[in-house]
Design a protein around this motif. Structure first.
Motif, PDB file in Angstrom:
ATOM      1  N   GLU A  16       0.661  -1.288   0.240  1.00  0.00           N
ATOM      2  CA  GLU A  16      -0.002  -0.072   0.110  1.00  0.00           C
ATOM      3  C   GLU A  16       0.702   1.207   0.013  1.00  0.00           C
ATOM      4  N   THR A  17       2.107   1.211   0.342  1.00  0.00           N
ATOM      5  CA  THR A  17       2.790   2.332   0.282  1.00  0.00           C
ATOM      6  C   THR A  17       4.342   2.158  -0.315  1.00  0.00           C
ATOM      7  N   TYR A  18       4.983   3.134  -0.360  1.00  0.00           N
ATOM      8  CA  TYR A  18       6.258   2.854  -0.953  1.00  0.00           C
ATOM      9  C   TYR A  18       7.251   1.969  -0.345  1.00  0.00           C
ATOM     10  N   GLY A  19       7.117   2.211   1.104  1.00  0.00           N
ATOM     11  CA  GLY A  19       7.797   1.317   1.813  1.00  0.00           C
ATOM     12  C   GLY A  19       7.483  -0.325   1.790  1.00  0.00           C
ATOM     13  N   ASP A  20       6.186  -0.419   1.793  1.00  0.00           N
ATOM     14  CA  ASP A  20       5.758  -1.797   1.282  1.00  0.00           C
ATOM     15  C   ASP A  20       6.255  -2.282   0.125  1.00  0.00           C
ATOM     16  N   LEU A  21       6.441  -1.462  -1.110  1.00  0.00           N
ATOM     17  CA  LEU A  21       6.790  -2.024  -2.464  1.00  0.00           C
ATOM     18  C   LEU A  21       8.469  -2.188  -2.181  1.00  0.00           C
ATOM     19  N   LEU A  22       9.051  -1.447  -1.632  1.00  0.00           N
ATOM     20  CA  LEU A  22      10.562  -1.452  -1.385  1.00  0.00           C
ATOM     21  C   LEU A  22      10.995  -2.560  -0.563  1.00  0.00           C
ATOM     22  N   GLU A  23      10.145  -3.081   0.385  1.00  0.00           N
ATOM     23  CA  GLU A  23      10.344  -4.301   1.361  1.00  0.00           C
ATOM     24  C   GLU A  23       9.650  -5.346   0.553  1.00  0.00           C
ATOM     25  N   TYR A  24       9.268  -5.547  -0.711  1.00  0.00           N
ATOM     26  CA  TYR A  24       8.627  -6.612  -1.483  1.00  0.00           C
ATOM     27  C   TYR A  24       9.897  -7.203  -2.320  1.00  0.00           C
ATOM     28  N   TYR A  25      10.615  -8.260  -1.365  1.00  0.00           N
ATOM     29  CA  TYR A  25      11.690  -8.563  -1.984  1.00  0.00           C
ATOM     30  C   TYR A  25      11.628  -9.624  -3.080  1.00  0.00           C
ATOM     31  N   PRO A  26      12.550  -9.696  -4.186  1.00  0.00           N
ATOM     32  CA  PRO A  26      12.574 -10.843  -5.232  1.00  0.00           C
ATOM     33  C   PRO A  26      12.841 -12.300  -4.454  1.00  0.00           C
ATOM     34  N   TYR A  27      12.343 -12.988  -5.093  1.00  0.00           N
ATOM     35  CA  TYR A  27      12.283 -14.511  -4.540  1.00  0.00           C
ATOM     36  C   TYR A  27      13.537 -15.286  -5.112  1.00  0.00           C
ATOM     37  N   ARG A 203      25.791  -9.681   0.253  1.00  0.00           N
ATOM     38  CA  ARG A 203      25.848  -8.604   1.519  1.00  0.00           C
ATOM     39  C   ARG A 203      24.727  -7.709   1.765  1.00  0.00           C
ATOM     40  N   ALA A 204      23.780  -7.466   0.707  1.00  0.00           N
ATOM     41  CA  ALA A 204      22.597  -6.830   0.887  1.00  0.00           C
ATOM     42  C   ALA A 204      21.620  -7.486   1.926  1.00  0.00           C
ATOM     43  N   ARG A 205      21.534  -8.706   1.389  1.00  0.00           N
ATOM     44  CA  ARG A 205      20.687  -9.617   2.201  1.00  0.00           C
ATOM     45  C   ARG A 205      20.975  -9.940   3.366  1.00  0.00           C
ATOM     46  N   VAL A 206      22.248 -10.196   3.853  1.00  0.00           N
ATOM     47  CA  VAL A 206      22.803 -10.358   5.004  1.00  0.00           C
ATOM     48  C   VAL A 206      22.263  -9.110   5.940  1.00  0.00           C
ATOM     49  N   ARG A 207      22.545  -7.700   5.375  1.00  0.00           N
ATOM     50  CA  ARG A 207      22.217  -6.579   6.181  1.00  0.00           C
ATOM     51  C   ARG A 207      20.829  -6.598   6.430  1.00  0.00           C
ATOM     52  N   LEU A 208      19.724  -6.743   5.481  1.00  0.00           N
ATOM     53  CA  LEU A 208      18.573  -6.701   5.540  1.00  0.00           C
ATOM     54  C   LEU A 208      17.925  -7.936   6.594  1.00  0.00           C
ATOM     55  N   LYS A 209      18.419  -9.134   6.387  1.00  0.00           N
ATOM     56  CA  LYS A 209      18.066  -9.931   7.363  1.00  0.00           C
ATOM     57  C   LYS A 209      18.319 -10.024   8.671  1.00  0.00           C
ATOM     58  N   PHE A 210      19.587  -9.527   8.937  1.00  0.00           N
ATOM     59  CA  PHE A 210      20.206  -9.206  10.332  1.00  0.00           C
ATOM     60  C   PHE A 210      19.106  -7.868  10.940  1.00  0.00           C
ATOM     61  N   SER A 623       0.602 -21.442  10.715  1.00  0.00           N
ATOM     62  CA  SER A 623       0.301 -20.406  11.579  1.00  0.00           C
ATOM     63  C   SER A 623       1.443 -20.399  12.754  1.00  0.00           C
ATOM     64  N   GLY A 624       2.633 -20.954  12.523  1.00  0.00           N
ATOM     65  CA  GLY A 624       3.788 -20.955  13.587  1.00  0.00           C
ATOM     66  C   GLY A 624       4.097 -19.896  13.851  1.00  0.00           C
ATOM     67  N   MET A 625       4.089 -18.730  12.763  1.00  0.00           N
ATOM     68  CA  MET A 625       4.778 -17.531  13.314  1.00  0.00           C
ATOM     69  C   MET A 625       3.952 -16.355  13.559  1.00  0.00           C
ATOM     70  N   ALA A 626       4.032 -15.550  14.550  1.00  0.00           N
ATOM     71  CA  ALA A 626       3.279 -14.789  14.892  1.00  0.00           C
ATOM     72  C   ALA A 626       3.397 -13.507  14.176  1.00  0.00           C
ATOM     73  N   PHE A 627       4.555 -13.481  13.187  1.00  0.00           N
ATOM     74  CA  PHE A 627       4.872 -12.088  12.499  1.00  0.00           C
ATOM     75  C   PHE A 627       5.413 -12.549  11.071  1.00  0.00           C
ATOM     76  N   ASP A 628       5.125 -11.760  10.340  1.00  0.00           N
ATOM     77  CA  ASP A 628       5.707 -12.249   8.880  1.00  0.00           C
ATOM     78  C   ASP A 628       7.198 -11.652   8.687  1.00  0.00           C
ATOM     79  N   LEU A 629       8.139 -12.533   8.505  1.00  0.00           N
ATOM     80  CA  LEU A 629       9.452 -12.212   8.036  1.00  0.00           C
ATOM     81  C   LEU A 629       9.446 -12.107   6.440  1.00  0.00           C
ATOM     82  N   LYS A 630       9.966 -10.917   6.244  1.00  0.00           N
ATOM     83  CA  LYS A 630       9.882 -10.432   4.882  1.00  0.00           C
ATOM     84  C   LYS A 630      11.260 -10.876   3.881  1.00  0.00           C
ATOM     85  N   ILE A 631      12.178 -11.234   4.666  1.00  0.00           N
ATOM     86  CA  ILE A 631      13.289 -11.581   4.036  1.00  0.00           C
ATOM     87  C   ILE A 631      14.104 -12.615   4.899  1.00  0.00           C
TER      88      ILE A 631
END
Length: 684
Positions: A16-27, A203-210, A623-631
């Motif tokens: 719904e926002t620019y932030g959402d689109l930016l955090e919709y990561y490629p698979y 390197r980018a993925r490690v930063r965002l995952k961390f 249902s195991g996760m209480a939150f959605d991990l994006k990356i």
């Protein structure tokens, strides 16, 4: 973008926002720097690109107003076909014969020729391959694809956004970035969408995952630290007459070393003056209920009441029976409170809790209703925690002036990395021994073509006086075909075993009928219980020594392990037979092999996490996760979970009130995240 596409992105992907689109990561990513020749291509290859020219177009009618357009294309080494079932008209009008194009797509073979269906074409003179790097691919739904919003469309949107974005603010302090050699946030978010090479992408993925895992750990630890500072626990200063009398005169068998160790850990907690929040993990049959009961007896010795909360009525009744059996002959009052306890009986229970004459309450969600009030609730046991949200746990606290000590039990062994994330606010105890005299269950894999010899084995066991479970895979209660399989299967089994009596149980039955059939089996009046997974928890029949799981390929590892735990409760050798068709996928074969190799619930849970991911450790609903991990991925990023935990811990210890200027950036970001759609309340 127009209102329809905007709505589609929101409904299908939650963007719904620019932030959402930016955090919709490629698979996934495809290397766009490499060009193949048509001669090199095969139909098994992934997405590739070739450079060449269109020789001619051909059109094939496909019914009213539909046509297939084929462009014959060459790079000088061979000829390939470019095919459009939709958009052929656009292709004929816009792509020129003789112009050099860069064609990108998935090669297949049709009529002995390489074929690309709906490829991407770019004017080769305008493309600099050295800058193309890795092309991102985004997950999209069928609905989106139908309305033209495919991965390429999402990529174009993201590209426009990334090009127009001003530099993004940093969300981690400089000293942390330097210490952990992390990429900056702005660079990481741009690189993860458009990496030049695999090294930059990593390197980018490690930063965002961390960062994702770090803020979850920071939140959990902040919450746990707050709880400890805010809430004093009741001090259970003595282990008195009730506990000692039970230990000396009523304990049915000696405790294992693991049980003794856990009771010692609980005793230290409840005597410390801080409120206990402890997770007790132990395999099916390892004696968790006895540990919970003895902990509740310490509460009673100190003048407090105790309560055990189970997710289902069957399990609550099972606990009641077990506890009453253990306490037979002792002057303690134990009561049940579930949805079916009504009228006069319910009134008596509520009064007994208020005046303190009920020492132990066993119940379901009914326990947290506002009408239920205790005189002095000091100790709460929550069984199978993953079925209760933290909000429900917190509701129990309001039943008492100080929050009671909480012991959370689970028979689903949880890998360490997942426990740190799901139960990060709890201390962990593990019972890793089975009571003496228990023989490990022998697990074997049988193909469904060998049913006759399987039936012979079942007959042999029943003639020796044992009982048998046969489980059908009714995974979702709504699957009509499964229910039919169970009904038909029951008839087949009745014909196969005319000399024995059979019971049948599934989730669609009325609770009363289900209970009646279960009880027949418990009393030994029927020799075979044909059931769906409703027998996963809450049935304890020591005489049942065989568990047959039909279509075992349809069950998750944790579920198979839970079902296997229904047998092996007596002194006899027990068996678990996994029946599958011959043709199995590689993942399924791995699952079955793990089950046959080990009875260790923790090894099985680790394997399950790797095979299935964290969302589905229950084996039923995601249902195991209480939150959605994006990356980040708990299964594969275990070391990063550990690093995030180790980085967050000293920060909370140094600044428990979250006010230090040194960490302003962290507390500000945590506040922002708590306002997002992540269900942070469920994490803490």
């Amino acid at each position: 973008m127009g209102p329809n596409r905007k709505k589609m992105l929101s409904n299908e992907l939650g963007i719904e926002t620019y932030g959402d689109l930016l955090e919709y990561y490629p698979y996934k990513y495809v290397d766009r720097s490499k060009v193949y020749t048509i001669h090199e291509l095969t139909g098994e290859m992934p997405f590739v690109q070739v450079v060449g020219q269109i020789l001619s177009f051909e059109t094939f009618p496909m019914g009213p107003r539909k046509e297939r357009v084929v462009a014959h294309f060459t790079d000088g080494t061979a000829i390939a076909d470019l095919t459009w079932f939709n958009g052929g008209k656009y292709a004929k009008q816009n792509y020129r014969i003789g112009t050099e194009y860069l064609v990108f797509g998935k090669p297949t073979v049709f009529n002995n020729r390489i074929n690309f269906t709906h490829p991407d074409l770019d004017d080769a003179s305008k493309v600099d391959l050295s800058t193309m790097g890795l092309q991102p691919y985004y997950n999209t739904s069928e609905k989106m694809k139908k309305s033209g919003l495919n991965s390429r469309s999402v990529e174009r949107l993201t590209k426009t956004l990334v090009e127009k974005l001003p530099p993004l603010p940093e969300t981690l302090p400089d000293f942390l970035i330097a210490k952990l050699h992390l990429m900056g946030r702005d660079e990481a978010l741009r690189t993860v969408h458009y990496p030049q090479n695999a090294k930059d992408l990593e390197r980018a993925r490690v930063r965002l995952k961390f960062e994702e895992l770090f803020y979850i750990q920071l939140n959990i630890l902040r919450y746990a630290s707050d709880q400890r500072r805010k809430y004093r626990g009741y001090v259970f200063s003595q282990v008195g007459e009730v506990f000692n009398s039970f230990y000396r005169n009523y304990l049915p068998f000696p405790l294992t070393e693991a049980q003794k160790r856990v009771i010692r850990e609980i005793r230290v907690d409840v005597g410390s003056g801080r409120q206990m929040n402890r997770l007790l993990q132990g395999d099916v049959g390892s004696g968790k209920t006895l540990v919970a009961l003895m902990s509740m007896l310490i509460a009673i010795d100190n003048g407090y009441q105790a309560c055990i909360m189970a997710p289902t009525e069957i399990l609550a009744e099972q606990h009641l029976t077990t506890i009453m059996e253990f306490l037979k002959g002792m002057d303690l009052r134990v009561a049940l409170l579930t949805g079916i306890v009504k009228g006069k009986r319910r009134k008596e229970v509520l009064e007994g809790l208020m005046d303190g004459t009920i020492h132990i309450l066993v119940g379901t969600h009914a326990v947290i209703e506002d009408t239920v009030q205790f005189a002095r609730l000091g100790f709460v046991v929550v069984d199978e925690q993953h079925r209760f949200g933290v909000a429900q746990r917190a509701k129990l606290w309001s039943k008492s002036t100080n929050p009671p000590h909480v012991l959370v039990m689970t028979a689903t062994p949880i890998p360490r990395t997942l426990a740190m994330t799901l139960y990060g606010d709890l201390d962990v105890s593990i019972i890793d021994q089975l009571p003496p005299g228990r023989k490990p269950v022998r697990t074997t894999h049988v193909f469904d073509t060998r049913m006759t010899s399987l039936y012979d084995g079942i007959r042999q066991q029943i003639r020796e006086g044992r009982q048998v479970y046969i489980v059908f895979p009714l995974i979702e209660e709504s699957e009509k075909s499964d229910l039919k399989n169970l009904e038909d299967g029951f008839e087949v089994l009745k014909q196969a075993f005319p000399e024995f009596r059979l019971s049948k149980v599934h989730g669609k039955m009325k609770p009363k009928d289900k209970e009646e059939e279960m009880q027949k089996f418990v009393r030994g009046e029927t020799q075979i219980l044909v059931a769906t997974t409703v027998i996963e928890v809450g049935v304890n029949v020591p005489n049942a020594s065989v568990m047959v799981i039909l279509e075992a390929q349809r069950f998750g590892l944790s579920q198979l392990h839970q079902l296997r735990g229904r047998v092996g409760r007596g002194a006899d050798q027990s068996f678990c037979i996994l029946v599958t068709p011959y043709k199995l996928s590689e993942d399924t074969r791995k699952r079955i092999d793990i089950m046959c190799d080990t009875n260790d619930g923790f090894r099985i849970a680790e394997a399950d996490l790797k095979l299935r991911g964290p969302g589905d450790l229950e084996g039923t609903q995601q249902s195991g996760m209480a939150f959605d991990l994006k990356i980040a991925d708990i299964a594969r990023d275990g070391q990063l979970v550990q690093l995030a935990r180790e980085t967050a811990q000293p920060i909370i210890e140094e600044d428990p009130t979250c006010t230090s200027d040194k960490y302003t950036i962290l507390w500000r970001r945590l506040k922002e995240l708590r306002k997002t759609n992540i269900n942070w309340a469920a994490i803490s």
